[in-house]
Design an enzyme around this catalytic site. Structure first.
Site, short mmCIF file in Angstrom:
data_model
loop_
_atom_site.label_atom_id
_atom_site.label_comp_id
_atom_site.label_asym_id
_atom_site.label_seq_id
_atom_site.Cartn_x
_atom_site.Cartn_y
_atom_site.Cartn_z
N ARG A 177 15.59 23.20 6.60
CA ARG A 177 16.15 22.63 5.99
C ARG A 177 16.44 21.55 7.01
NH1 ARG A 177 19.64 28.08 2.90
NH2 ARG A 177 17.54 28.94 2.45
N HIS A 227 1.63 -0.36 0.70
CA HIS A 227 0.89 -1.36 -0.06
C HIS A 227 1.14 -3.63 0.92
CE1 HIS A 227 5.40 -1.06 -1.10
NE2 HIS A 227 5.49 -3.01 -1.23
N LEU A 228 0.42 -4.19 1.43
CA LEU A 228 0.43 -5.35 1.35
C LEU A 228 1.26 -6.07 0.32
CD1 LEU A 228 -2.35 -5.83 4.33
CD2 LEU A 228 -0.27 -5.76 4.84
N TYR A 229 1.98 -7.37 0.39
CA TYR A 229 2.34 -8.32 -0.02
C TYR A 229 1.07 -9.43 -0.24
CZ TYR A 229 7.31 -6.35 -1.48
OH TYR A 229 7.52 -5.10 -2.29
N SER A 240 7.66 3.69 -0.90
CA SER A 240 7.89 2.33 -1.22
C SER A 240 7.25 2.27 0.35
CB SER A 240 8.56 1.68 -1.77
OG SER A 240 7.67 0.11 -2.17
N ALA A 241 6.28 1.49 0.78
CA ALA A 241 6.18 1.10 2.33
C ALA A 241 5.58 -0.21 2.43
CB ALA A 241 5.27 1.61 2.88
N ASP A 242 6.50 -1.45 2.34
CA ASP A 242 5.67 -3.03 2.51
C ASP A 242 5.38 -3.22 4.33
OD1 ASP A 242 5.63 -5.37 3.51
OD2 ASP A 242 8.11 -6.14 3.49
N CYS A 281 13.92 2.77 0.51
CA CYS A 281 12.50 2.89 0.56
C CYS A 281 12.34 4.54 1.48
CB CYS A 281 12.08 2.10 1.25
SG CYS A 281 12.47 0.31 -0.18
N ALA A 294 9.77 -10.28 0.52
CA ALA A 294 9.55 -10.21 -1.40
C ALA A 294 10.56 -9.72 -1.60
CB ALA A 294 8.54 -9.43 -1.68
#
EC number: 2.1.1.45
Length: 264
Positions: free
Chosen positions: A127, A207-209, A167-169, A146, A263
């Site tokens: 935990r 992701h790649l912008y 979420s991974a820039d 993120c 972005a």
């Protein structure tokens, strides 16, 4: 840092083109994991230069429980400015959730203090978790978290950490996240009398912008170099007592910075 280059290559070869909140568009994959042995060097990208000052001060800002960019601006860090309101406020983002999660009975839960204490008292616990994703507060945040949940693990006198990032820039954000959580793992290990183990980075939407694709391809042409070494002041015994001056990055020899637009 071949793990990171492998991720770039996978997105460029297998990524699905998707629309996103910012309107920029991305190439995206779902589900990817990287592992970094912290005994093998500090995982700071060498194929482009990263700003250590921004990484360290952002982490210290989280640990202070602050949600206003004032501290960051005072130290020359502007990475959160795009999301702050006119007063510099961001709503109940990372620092608030880490240090003062609101309980239903009116209490405030300090997840960082609790997890450090639990590592000392019950190192085999499953935990040892800190969450920044609070559904009741998400709509109040300038940017929902993120990197939203991390878990510590103790074995053989070593402390490891796994981060789940929804979420991974990958071009701009992920290099910061790797270094930040690797450093956090080292800091927690020091104050709990353990040695650093692995940092495991699990990504959801990686992701790649679309306006970062050329930069990613450029980065992949650069050979990786030896990882630097991070030295931490051994006199610091509290996770909340660290200052910027307590960290020294040695033998960092990166390729030049690669500019890319955030972005928003």
């Amino acid at each position: 840092m071949n793990q990171y280059h492998d991720l770039l290559e996978r997105i460029l070869s297998d990524g699905a083109e998707k629309h996103d909140r910012t309107g920029t568009g991305t190439l995206s994959i779902f589900g990817h994991q990287m592992r970094f042995n912290l005994a093998s060097g500090f995982p700071m990208l060498t194929t482009k230069k990263l700003p250590l000052k921004s990484i360290v001060h952002e982490l210290l800002w989280f640990l202070k429980g602050e949600t206003n960019v004032r501290y960051l601006r005072e130290h020359g860090v502007s990475i959160w400015d795009e999301w702050a309101d006119a007063n510099g406020d961001l709503g109940p983002v990372y620092g608030s959730q880490w240090r003062s999660w609101p309980a239903p009975d009116g209490r405030s839960i300090d997840q960082i203090a609790n997890v450090v204490d639990m590592i000392g008292r019950s190192p085999d616990s499953r935990r040892l978790i800190v969450s920044a994703w609070n559904p009741a507060d998400v709509d109040k945040m300038a940017l929902p978290p993120c990197h939203c949940l991390f878990q510590f693990y103790v074995a053989d006198g070593k402390l490891s950490c796994q981060l789940y990032q929804r979420s991974a820039d990958v071009f701009l954000g992920v290099p910061f996240n790797i270094a930040s959580y690797a450093l956090l793992t080292m800091m927690v290990a020091q104050v709990t009398g353990l040695k650093p183990g692995d940092f495991v980075h699990s990504l959801g939407d990686a992701h790649l912008y679309l306006n970062h694709l050329d930069q990613a391809r450029l980065q992949l042409t650069r050979p990786t170099r030896s990882l630097p070494t991070m030295t931490i002041n051994p006199e610091v015994k509290s996770i909340f007592a660290f200052r910027y001056e307590d960290f020294k990055l040695e033998n960092y020899d990166p390729h030049p910075h690669i500019k890319a637009e955030v972005a928003v």
